[in-house]
Motif scaffolding. Sequence first.
Motif, short mmCIF file in Angstrom:
data_model
loop_
_atom_site.label_atom_id
_atom_site.label_comp_id
_atom_site.label_asym_id
_atom_site.label_seq_id
_atom_site.Cartn_x
_atom_site.Cartn_y
_atom_site.Cartn_z
N LEU A 197 0.84 -1.21 0.00
CA LEU A 197 0.00 0.00 0.00
C LEU A 197 0.87 1.26 0.00
CD1 LEU A 197 -2.96 -0.67 2.47
CD2 LEU A 197 -3.13 0.10 0.10
N GLY A 198 1.93 1.23 0.81
CA GLY A 198 2.84 2.37 0.85
C GLY A 198 3.49 2.61 -0.50
N LEU A 199 3.92 1.52 -1.12
CA LEU A 199 4.57 1.60 -2.44
C LEU A 199 3.60 2.14 -3.50
CD1 LEU A 199 7.30 0.59 -3.72
CD2 LEU A 199 6.05 -1.45 -4.41
N PHE A 200 2.39 1.61 -3.52
CA PHE A 200 1.39 2.05 -4.51
C PHE A 200 1.01 3.52 -4.28
CE2 PHE A 200 -0.31 -2.60 -4.69
CZ PHE A 200 0.80 -2.97 -5.43
N ASP A 244 -4.10 6.25 -15.57
CA ASP A 244 -5.05 5.61 -14.67
C ASP A 244 -4.27 4.81 -13.65
OD1 ASP A 244 -7.58 4.79 -13.75
OD2 ASP A 244 -7.31 2.88 -14.77
N CYS A 245 -4.86 4.60 -12.49
CA CYS A 245 -4.20 3.88 -11.41
C CYS A 245 -3.74 2.48 -11.86
CB CYS A 245 -5.19 3.77 -10.25
SG CYS A 245 -4.70 2.63 -8.96
N LYS A 290 -8.19 -4.04 -15.65
CA LYS A 290 -9.22 -3.36 -16.45
C LYS A 290 -10.61 -3.72 -15.94
CE LYS A 290 -6.24 -3.18 -20.44
NZ LYS A 290 -5.58 -4.14 -21.31
N THR A 291 -10.69 -4.19 -14.69
CA THR A 291 -11.97 -4.65 -14.14
C THR A 291 -12.95 -3.51 -13.95
OG1 THR A 291 -10.67 -6.28 -12.94
CG2 THR A 291 -12.97 -6.07 -12.31
N PHE A 292 -12.43 -2.36 -13.50
CA PHE A 292 -13.32 -1.22 -13.25
C PHE A 292 -12.98 -0.07 -14.18
CE2 PHE A 292 -12.87 -3.45 -9.13
CZ PHE A 292 -14.18 -3.89 -9.02
N GLU A 293 -13.90 0.92 -14.22
CA GLU A 293 -13.67 2.09 -15.07
C GLU A 293 -12.45 2.87 -14.58
OE1 GLU A 293 -16.84 4.81 -15.82
OE2 GLU A 293 -18.23 3.19 -16.29
N ALA A 294 -11.81 3.59 -15.51
CA ALA A 294 -10.64 4.39 -15.16
C ALA A 294 -11.02 5.43 -14.10
CB ALA A 294 -10.10 5.09 -16.40
N THR A 295 -10.17 5.57 -13.09
CA THR A 295 -10.47 6.52 -12.01
C THR A 295 -9.35 7.54 -11.83
OG1 THR A 295 -9.56 4.87 -10.50
CG2 THR A 295 -11.96 5.01 -10.65
N GLY A 296 -8.39 7.56 -12.75
CA GLY A 296 -7.29 8.52 -12.62
C GLY A 296 -6.38 8.11 -11.47
N PRO A 331 -7.82 6.98 -6.35
CA PRO A 331 -7.09 5.83 -5.78
C PRO A 331 -6.09 6.23 -4.70
CG PRO A 331 -7.16 5.66 -8.15
CD PRO A 331 -7.70 7.01 -7.80
N PHE A 332 -5.49 7.43 -4.85
CA PHE A 332 -4.54 7.91 -3.84
C PHE A 332 -5.26 8.08 -2.49
CE2 PHE A 332 -2.71 11.57 -1.57
CZ PHE A 332 -1.41 11.11 -1.37
N LEU A 333 -6.44 8.72 -2.54
CA LEU A 333 -7.22 8.91 -1.30
C LEU A 333 -7.65 7.56 -0.74
CD1 LEU A 333 -9.51 11.99 -2.09
CD2 LEU A 333 -7.37 11.93 -0.80
N ARG A 334 -8.06 6.66 -1.62
CA ARG A 334 -8.48 5.32 -1.18
C ARG A 334 -7.33 4.60 -0.47
NH1 ARG A 334 -9.54 2.32 -6.05
NH2 ARG A 334 -7.31 1.97 -5.95
N ASN A 335 -6.13 4.73 -1.04
CA ASN A 335 -4.97 4.08 -0.43
C ASN A 335 -4.63 4.66 0.94
OD1 ASN A 335 -4.80 2.50 -2.64
ND2 ASN A 335 -2.72 3.05 -3.19
#
Lengths: 141, 142
Positions: free
Chosen positions: A89-92, A107-108, A113-119, A123-127
């Motif tokens: 998680l830290g690395l990503f 894109d993250c 390619k399972t989900f739509e592109a989220t930029g 994903p940064f906030l999610r991480n």
Amino acid sequence: MNAPQTRSFMPTLRLAIRVVLAGIFVIAGAAKAYDPAGFAIEIQRYQLVPWLIGALGATYLPWLEMIAGAMLFVGRLKRGALLILTVLLGLFTWALASAMVRGLGIDCGCFGKTFEATGTFVPFLRNIFLLACAAVLWSEH
Amino acid sequence: MNAVRQAALILVAALIPALLTGAFHHDRPNWSEPIAPGEERLETILSWGQSVIWVDARPEKEYADAHVPDAIRLTLEDWDTLFPHFLDRWDQKKKVVVYCSSTSCQLSREVAERLEQNGIPSVYVLHGGWETWKAQGGGVKR
């Protein structure tokens, strides 16, 4: 909330976090393990490592995510699994931040390619949120 | 068992399916970097010998610092000024190879497209650009 109620609430919260965190990594790993060639291209878009390193990472990281996620879920080698997932998680998160700073419009690639592109920002906030979840699990040990 | 030892076990365990993926997965990655249509690797271009005209699509300062020997500078920004100079040196029998800074830059692709739009045949983009040229020990003119 008084102290006894907090004590009884925390194990339930940790269990929920463990299941969610493990589930996210198992799904993310499976999605990328299905298409390692596509994942190698996603890694290359970050422009952080030479192609060969990215290609090797694309074959290895999805399985590492899946196995560590599964171990965390079933509770075997739990601390080791949590250590790996925290480091990943830290690395990503660092890679996403680096892409944002350099203005790469990519894109993250976190779920193949399972989900739509989220930029990269969402994903940064999610991480960051998932890192906070991992911190809660570490507080148990 | 402490966390580090447990993690080491998981790291090793993940190697097994990863090796199988690398060996047998129908969508396993190429171990050498794929190149985009219209790009050529430096080794291929060097095998063409003297029948190449090099075009440098980088900004003026970078060209002034160092460039491929005999490279002609050509950018979209200064197209009207630089294109006539290119035509003076252009030889229909030669291939045109455009480069910019690295794999990630787009300038060489844009200049290559513009050249083709202007009727120049046999235009290629150097895969990896100037960084590759330097890394593989190509000559440098300052």
